[in-house]
Scaffold this motif. Structure first.
Motif, PDB file in Angstrom:
ATOM      1  N   LYS A  32       0.803  -1.104  -0.015  1.00  0.00           N
ATOM      2  CA  LYS A  32      -0.016  -0.013  -0.108  1.00  0.00           C
ATOM      3  C   LYS A  32       0.846   1.119   0.095  1.00  0.00           C
ATOM      4  N   ALA A  33       2.116   1.049   0.314  1.00  0.00           N
ATOM      5  CA  ALA A  33       2.930   2.376   0.353  1.00  0.00           C
ATOM      6  C   ALA A  33       3.883   2.595  -1.002  1.00  0.00           C
ATOM      7  N   TYR A  34       3.726   1.626  -1.918  1.00  0.00           N
ATOM      8  CA  TYR A  34       4.488   1.760  -3.064  1.00  0.00           C
ATOM      9  C   TYR A  34       4.700   3.111  -3.849  1.00  0.00           C
ATOM     10  N   LYS A  35       3.384   3.948  -3.906  1.00  0.00           N
ATOM     11  CA  LYS A  35       2.912   4.868  -4.540  1.00  0.00           C
ATOM     12  C   LYS A  35       3.843   6.130  -3.805  1.00  0.00           C
ATOM     13  N   LYS A  36       4.027   5.925  -2.371  1.00  0.00           N
ATOM     14  CA  LYS A  36       4.491   6.850  -1.596  1.00  0.00           C
ATOM     15  C   LYS A  36       6.038   7.045  -1.475  1.00  0.00           C
ATOM     16  N   THR A  37       6.942   5.844  -2.041  1.00  0.00           N
ATOM     17  CA  THR A  37       8.227   5.840  -1.792  1.00  0.00           C
ATOM     18  C   THR A  37       8.893   6.293  -2.885  1.00  0.00           C
ATOM     19  N   ASP A  38      10.194   6.493  -2.726  1.00  0.00           N
ATOM     20  CA  ASP A  38      10.849   7.360  -3.887  1.00  0.00           C
ATOM     21  C   ASP A  38      11.073   6.151  -4.876  1.00  0.00           C
ATOM     22  N   LEU A  39      11.266   4.747  -4.620  1.00  0.00           N
ATOM     23  CA  LEU A  39      11.476   3.745  -5.522  1.00  0.00           C
ATOM     24  C   LEU A  39      10.336   3.450  -6.291  1.00  0.00           C
ATOM     25  N   SER A  40       9.117   3.851  -5.701  1.00  0.00           N
ATOM     26  CA  SER A  40       7.822   3.618  -6.276  1.00  0.00           C
ATOM     27  C   SER A  40       7.313   2.153  -6.767  1.00  0.00           C
ATOM     28  N   SER A  41       6.194   1.891  -7.290  1.00  0.00           N
ATOM     29  CA  SER A  41       5.716   0.582  -7.657  1.00  0.00           C
ATOM     30  C   SER A  41       6.704   0.261  -8.725  1.00  0.00           C
ATOM     31  N   ALA A  42       7.281   0.855  -9.513  1.00  0.00           N
ATOM     32  CA  ALA A  42       8.037   0.390 -10.815  1.00  0.00           C
ATOM     33  C   ALA A  42       9.338  -0.527 -10.195  1.00  0.00           C
ATOM     34  N   TRP A  43       9.730  -0.029  -9.181  1.00  0.00           N
ATOM     35  CA  TRP A  43      10.823  -0.969  -8.495  1.00  0.00           C
ATOM     36  C   TRP A  43      10.240  -2.396  -8.104  1.00  0.00           C
ATOM     37  N   ALA A  44       9.191  -2.245  -7.135  1.00  0.00           N
ATOM     38  CA  ALA A  44       8.517  -3.546  -7.113  1.00  0.00           C
ATOM     39  C   ALA A  44       8.235  -4.532  -8.121  1.00  0.00           C
ATOM     40  N   GLU A  45       7.673  -3.868  -9.143  1.00  0.00           N
ATOM     41  CA  GLU A  45       7.576  -4.831 -10.258  1.00  0.00           C
ATOM     42  C   GLU A  45       8.750  -5.283 -11.046  1.00  0.00           C
ATOM     43  N   GLN A  46       9.980  -4.356 -10.966  1.00  0.00           N
ATOM     44  CA  GLN A  46      11.056  -4.923 -11.630  1.00  0.00           C
ATOM     45  C   GLN A  46      11.598  -6.024 -10.639  1.00  0.00           C
ATOM     46  N   VAL A  47      11.493  -5.798  -9.377  1.00  0.00           N
ATOM     47  CA  VAL A  47      12.185  -6.793  -8.426  1.00  0.00           C
ATOM     48  C   VAL A  47      11.254  -8.157  -8.597  1.00  0.00           C
ATOM     49  N   ARG A  48      10.011  -7.992  -8.549  1.00  0.00           N
ATOM     50  CA  ARG A  48       9.252  -9.143  -8.757  1.00  0.00           C
ATOM     51  C   ARG A  48       9.490 -10.059  -9.931  1.00  0.00           C
ATOM     52  N   GLY A  49       9.989  -9.563 -10.970  1.00  0.00           N
ATOM     53  CA  GLY A  49      10.195 -10.201 -12.006  1.00  0.00           C
ATOM     54  C   GLY A  49      11.383 -10.884 -12.212  1.00  0.00           C
ATOM     55  N   THR A  50      12.380 -10.744 -11.309  1.00  0.00           N
ATOM     56  CA  THR A  50      13.616 -11.457 -11.038  1.00  0.00           C
ATOM     57  C   THR A  50      13.636 -12.487 -10.013  1.00  0.00           C
ATOM     58  N   LEU A  51      12.359 -12.562  -9.014  1.00  0.00           N
ATOM     59  CA  LEU A  51      12.204 -13.379  -7.950  1.00  0.00           C
ATOM     60  C   LEU A  51      11.811 -15.001  -8.488  1.00  0.00           C
ATOM     61  N   SER A  52      12.364 -16.088  -7.977  1.00  0.00           N
ATOM     62  CA  SER A  52      11.774 -17.142  -8.074  1.00  0.00           C
ATOM     63  C   SER A  52      10.193 -17.306  -7.625  1.00  0.00           C
ATOM     64  N   PRO A  53       9.568 -18.140  -8.338  1.00  0.00           N
ATOM     65  CA  PRO A  53       8.099 -18.416  -8.095  1.00  0.00           C
ATOM     66  C   PRO A  53       7.745 -18.608  -6.627  1.00  0.00           C
ATOM     67  N   GLY A  54       8.744 -19.444  -6.029  1.00  0.00           N
ATOM     68  CA  GLY A  54       8.587 -19.812  -4.436  1.00  0.00           C
ATOM     69  C   GLY A  54       8.799 -18.596  -3.682  1.00  0.00           C
ATOM     70  N   LEU A  55       9.530 -17.825  -3.681  1.00  0.00           N
ATOM     71  CA  LEU A  55       9.866 -16.561  -3.067  1.00  0.00           C
ATOM     72  C   LEU A  55       8.893 -15.598  -3.207  1.00  0.00           C
ATOM     73  N   ALA A  56       8.702 -15.196  -4.841  1.00  0.00           N
ATOM     74  CA  ALA A  56       7.391 -14.423  -5.025  1.00  0.00           C
ATOM     75  C   ALA A  56       6.297 -14.753  -4.336  1.00  0.00           C
ATOM     76  N   GLY A  57       5.810 -15.997  -4.054  1.00  0.00           N
ATOM     77  CA  GLY A  57       4.566 -16.515  -3.641  1.00  0.00           C
ATOM     78  C   GLY A  57       4.605 -16.232  -1.892  1.00  0.00           C
ATOM     79  N   LEU A  58       5.837 -16.354  -1.567  1.00  0.00           N
ATOM     80  CA  LEU A  58       5.870 -16.260  -0.025  1.00  0.00           C
ATOM     81  C   LEU A  58       5.825 -14.690   0.168  1.00  0.00           C
ATOM     82  N   LEU A  59       6.373 -13.998  -0.397  1.00  0.00           N
ATOM     83  CA  LEU A  59       6.267 -12.365  -0.205  1.00  0.00           C
ATOM     84  C   LEU A  59       4.837 -11.917  -0.434  1.00  0.00           C
ATOM     85  N   GLU A  60       4.264 -12.422  -1.455  1.00  0.00           N
ATOM     86  CA  GLU A  60       2.893 -12.071  -1.770  1.00  0.00           C
ATOM     87  C   GLU A  60       1.980 -12.538  -0.666  1.00  0.00           C
TER      88      GLU A  60
END
Length: 311
Positions: A32-60
């Motif tokens: 919920k804070a993605y839009k308020k951070t300097d890194l923004s939701s773009a950073w989160a999307e970029q990082v999500r694309g590099t994660l393994s399905p297992g870790l991505a699911g755990l973090l989700e």
């Protein structure tokens, strides 16, 4: 040289890579804070694309909740400014009962199942380190270390209240029963938002370090944020109201003064806080109210003049 010998608690700036790993995890989990951070939701999307399905699911499946606070506290408890591998090893080697005993001594709330939470913490830390954090730009981590060193060198120049204010860009931690130690931790990922957790007598505050790895041909994100934050009449009204008040004002008092919705008022206050124009007064983790921080006006003035004088 000013000294505050009657400070009600000990306060220090500390840094270690484990703290920034926690901050980066917190940033990714706090959707919920993605839009308020300097890194923004773009950073989160970029990082999500590099994660393994297992870790991505755990973090989700994770959320900023009571279990996350316990994990945060456990990791900080085991850190002692050691490296990340050492902390993971300590989490893996200690029994659930040993962790329970230590957590209780540190004032960390005990979960229903420490063994399950311990396994989750190990998976989170080791997975996040391998798939994201070990690839973080070294300039960020060295910048955070230098920030901590710089702030600690300033400590004897100011009173403790002024030092905390300058370091955190406007925080006031009021004396409260049982609070004996405050740790200020510079962080990069969650800028300009802050993370505050209290564990028994210890208050931990991750503050925005003002570190930016990309070269700026205009002003830094923080300087530009200060200028933009005052370009709205409701925010100027809030600043004037706080300036003319004799004591800090609560959020509800500001809402009543502005006669705007809570949501809109909250957004205005957030922008003023992020820019450093208001003090945020805390009793532990509890936000008590706000007051005007006039030193930020001078800072903004100096930033604009400095920009105009550049070649």
């Amino acid at each position: 040289m000013s000294h505050d010998v009657d400070a009600p608690y000990d306060v220090h700036v500390v840094y270690g890579p484990v703290f920034e790993l926690l901050s980066s995890l917190h940033t990714f989990i706090c959707r919920k804070a993605y839009k308020k951070t300097d890194l923004s939701s773009a950073w989160a999307e970029q990082v999500r694309g590099t994660l393994s399905p297992g870790l991505a699911g755990l973090l989700e499946s994770m959320a900023i909740n009571a279990d996350w606070k316990v994990i945060y506290g456990l990791v900080c408890m085991l850190t002692d400014q050691g490296d990340i591998a050492e902390v993971v090893d300590r989490l893996e080697s200690q029994t659930a009962q040993e962790l329970n005993d230590q957590a209780s001594a540190y004032g960390i709330p005990l979960p229903d199942d420490m063994e399950q939470l311990r396994r989750l913490a190990v998976r989170l830390l080791s997975g996040w380190y391998e798939e994201y954090f070990r690839h973080v730009d070294r300039k960020i981590l060295s910048g955070l270390e230098q920030e901590a060193e710089r702030r600690n060198k300033e400590k004897d120049v100011y009173s403790s209240t002024e030092w905390v204010d300058r370091t955190t860009n406007g925080f006031r931690f009021e004396p409260s029963e049982g609070l004996t130690r405050v740790l200020l931790v510079p962080q990069y990922h969650f800028q300009p938002i802050n993370i505050i957790y209290q564990f028994g007598s210890l208050l931990l505050c991750h503050y925005s370090a003002g570190i930016y790895v990309q070269a700026e041909d205009f002003l830094s994100p923080q300087e530009y944020r200060m200028i933009r934050s005052l370009g709205e009449k409701s925010r100027l009204k809030i600043l004037k109201y706080l300036y003319q008040s004799q004591s800090p004002r609560t959020f509800i008092e500001i809402v009543r003064h502005l006669k705007l919705s809570k949501g809109i008022t909250h957004d205005h206050i957030f922008k003023l806080r992020a820019a450093g124009f208001i003090h945020a007064h805390f009793d532990g983790e509890t936000l008590l109210g706000y007051s005007a921080r006039l030193s930020a006006v001078d800072e903004m003035h100096a930033s604009i003049l400095g920009y105009m004088k550049r070649n």
